[in-house]
Design an enzyme around this catalytic site. Structure first.
Site, short mmCIF file in Angstrom:
data_model
loop_
_atom_site.label_atom_id
_atom_site.label_comp_id
_atom_site.label_asym_id
_atom_site.label_seq_id
_atom_site.Cartn_x
_atom_site.Cartn_y
_atom_site.Cartn_z
N HIS A 1 30.51 21.89 -72.66
CA HIS A 1 29.53 20.63 -72.60
C HIS A 1 28.99 20.71 -72.56
O HIS A 1 27.99 21.94 -72.97
CB HIS A 1 29.92 20.04 -70.33
CG HIS A 1 30.86 19.47 -69.82
ND1 HIS A 1 31.37 20.25 -69.46
CD2 HIS A 1 31.52 18.61 -69.02
CE1 HIS A 1 32.66 19.99 -67.97
NE2 HIS A 1 32.24 19.00 -68.23
N ASP B 1 26.01 23.19 -70.13
CA ASP B 1 27.32 24.37 -70.15
C ASP B 1 26.27 25.09 -71.16
O ASP B 1 25.82 26.65 -70.45
CB ASP B 1 28.35 24.11 -70.59
CG ASP B 1 29.21 23.72 -69.87
OD1 ASP B 1 28.92 22.26 -68.71
OD2 ASP B 1 30.19 23.01 -70.34
C1 XLS Z 1 35.47 17.63 -62.85
C2 XLS Z 1 35.68 17.54 -64.42
C3 XLS Z 1 35.49 17.92 -65.40
C4 XLS Z 1 35.92 17.73 -66.36
C5 XLS Z 1 34.60 17.90 -67.86
O1 XLS Z 1 36.01 17.10 -61.98
O2 XLS Z 1 37.45 18.18 -64.25
O3 XLS Z 1 35.78 19.64 -65.57
O4 XLS Z 1 37.52 18.84 -67.37
O5 XLS Z 1 33.67 16.94 -67.71
#
Ligand code: XLS
Ligand code: NI
Ligand code: NI
Length: 438
Positions: free
Chosen positions: A100, A103
């Protein structure tokens, strides 16, 4: 690259007899299975958020993770994490990462500062990618953590929030393109509702579609050719997430004529939260030509939330890889470990051990699935089970050359029906046998 995890060497493949926790037992990246290297079947990716940013906090407790860069903050911390991420991936022979925007660099005090921070870190990531050959599987944006997204992003009642989320996705797509990302993911974040008493669900869903349509158009405009993926999830953080499960998302895409532009990123733990098996969600996506990529993790069936555990269940990984092989491969998607170490597993070597068990679980699943397919165990059983559609009245149904009147005439003459056993336990026994021997 031996700075942050210097007590850990490159993880070797030692085979199934090894008792070394820091070695692969099944993941032999260059082993050829069905004409392709294991690593090209599996296309493993590291999740930047759980692995580099996650600190082990939960609603009851503070961070626990002991990491060698814990004393840093701000951009220094972000830079250290880039180096640590590439060291970890190189040592584990992980070929891809997913991230993201939030991140990789700090939020900043303004949108412009956020953009500037991203640009600095993206250049550093690019350098490391060139150095190591590690690639970007997908990028995404975090439009759910900051308080501005309290009521959602594109489904917020506040149009300024919609605009801010658009600005974020625009930038995240640009950097994903710059990093050569092969996919771009939209997970719903807070796109959902807590109560219908204050919600215009019709408008929110229309706005979600407007947002995704603009995102698609912008991807085209900048020449981003990666797959666009929606990641279904039924609940958490909101009580009801709009992208509930694969079928809900498919019908949403069809309603708004977006079905040719988006595929699905299926996550194991989200499937079970929706009351489905992982296999069901992957299968549903595959038969709708919508299986794009996979978030490989597992939940705890006794807990009702997204625990995002590293996958250890060989039955599930087998059935997942079975579908992937049937599809003809997961590329340009991959298997992203959207998985985190437990809060109590706070040492850095726990991170390595977790990836090893996850990668071995899927490598083993691949071996079992391939053997099942090569021997046509399930394939022959299933085609035989439906053989009444190969000729006679069954073929007429399939060919669309019959109707209710003709079927009723036929049924009047064939009303003494005989069925055949479904043999579920026999098949379960056979699948177990393939797990023991593969
Ligand atoms: C949350 C999601 C997230 C996505 C990416 O539950 O799994 O981690 O994979 O935004
Ligand atoms: Ni999840
Ligand atoms: Ni996910």
């Amino acid at each position: 690259m031996n700075k942050y995890f210097s007590n850990i060497n490159h993880i070797p493949f030692e085979g199934s007899d090894s008792t070394n926790p820091l070695a692969f037992k099944y993941y032999d990246e260059n082993k050829i299975i069905a004409g392709k290297k294991m690593k090209d079947h599996l296309r493993f990716a590291m999740s930047y958020w759980h692995t580099m940013t996650g600190q082990g906090q939960d609603p009851f407790g503070s961070p626990t993770m002991e990491r060698p860069y814990n004393d840093l903050d701000g951009m220094d911390l972000s830079k250290a994490r880039v180096e640590a991420a590439f060291e970890l991936m190189s040592k584990l022979s992980i070929g891809y990462f997913c991230f993201h925007d939030l991140d990789i660099s700090p939020e900043g005090k303004s949108l412009q500062e956020k953009y500037d921070n991203l640009d600095i870190i993206v250049d550093l990531i690019l350098e490391k990618m060139n150095e190591t050959g590690i690639k970007c599987l997908w990028g995404t944006t975090n439009a759910f953590s900051h308080p501005r997204f309290v009521h959602g992003a594109s489904t917020s009642p506040n149009a300024n929030v919609f605009a801010f989320a658009a600005a974020q996705v625009k930038k995240a797509m640009e950097i994903t393109k710059k990093l050569g990302g092969e996919n771009y993911v939209f997970w719903g974040g807070r796109e959902g509702y807590e109560t219908l008493l204050n919600t215009d669900m019709g408008l929110e869903l229309d706005n979600l579609a407007r947002f995704l349509t603009m995102a698609r158009d912008y991807a085209k405009k900048i020449g981003f050719t990666g797959q666009l993926l929606i990641e279904p999830k039924p609940m958490e953080p909101t009580k009801h997430q709009y992208d509930f499960d694969a079928s809900t998302v498919l019908s949403f895409l069809r309603k708004y004529n977006l079905q040719d532009d988006f595929k699905l990123n299926i996550e194991a733990n989200h499937a079970t939260l929706a009351g489905h098996t992982f296999h069901h969600e992957i299968y549903t996506s595959r038969i709708n030509n919508a299986l794009g990529s996979i978030d490989a993790n597992q939940g705890d069936l006794l807990l009702g939330w997204d625990t995002d555990q590293f996958p250890t269940n060989i039955y599930d990984s087998t059935l997942c890889m079975y579908e992937v092989l049937k599809k003809g491969g997961i590329a340009p998607g991959g298997l992203n470990f959207d998985s985190k170490v437990r809060r109590g597993s706070f040492q850095s070597d726990d991170l390595f051990i977790s990836y090893i068990v996850g990668m071995d679980t899927f490598a083993k699943g691949l071996l079992v699935a391939n053997n099942l397919l090569v021997d046509r165990v399930l394939e022959d059983f299933i085609s035989n089970r439906y053989s009444s559609y190969n000729n006679g009245i069954g073929k007429e149904i399939i060919d669309g050359v019959t109707d209710f009147e003709k079927l009723a005439d036929y049924a009047l003459e064939h009303d003494q029906i005989k069925n055949v056993s479904g043999r579920q336990e026999l098949l379960e026994d056979i699948v177990n046998r393939y797990i023991y021997k593969s």
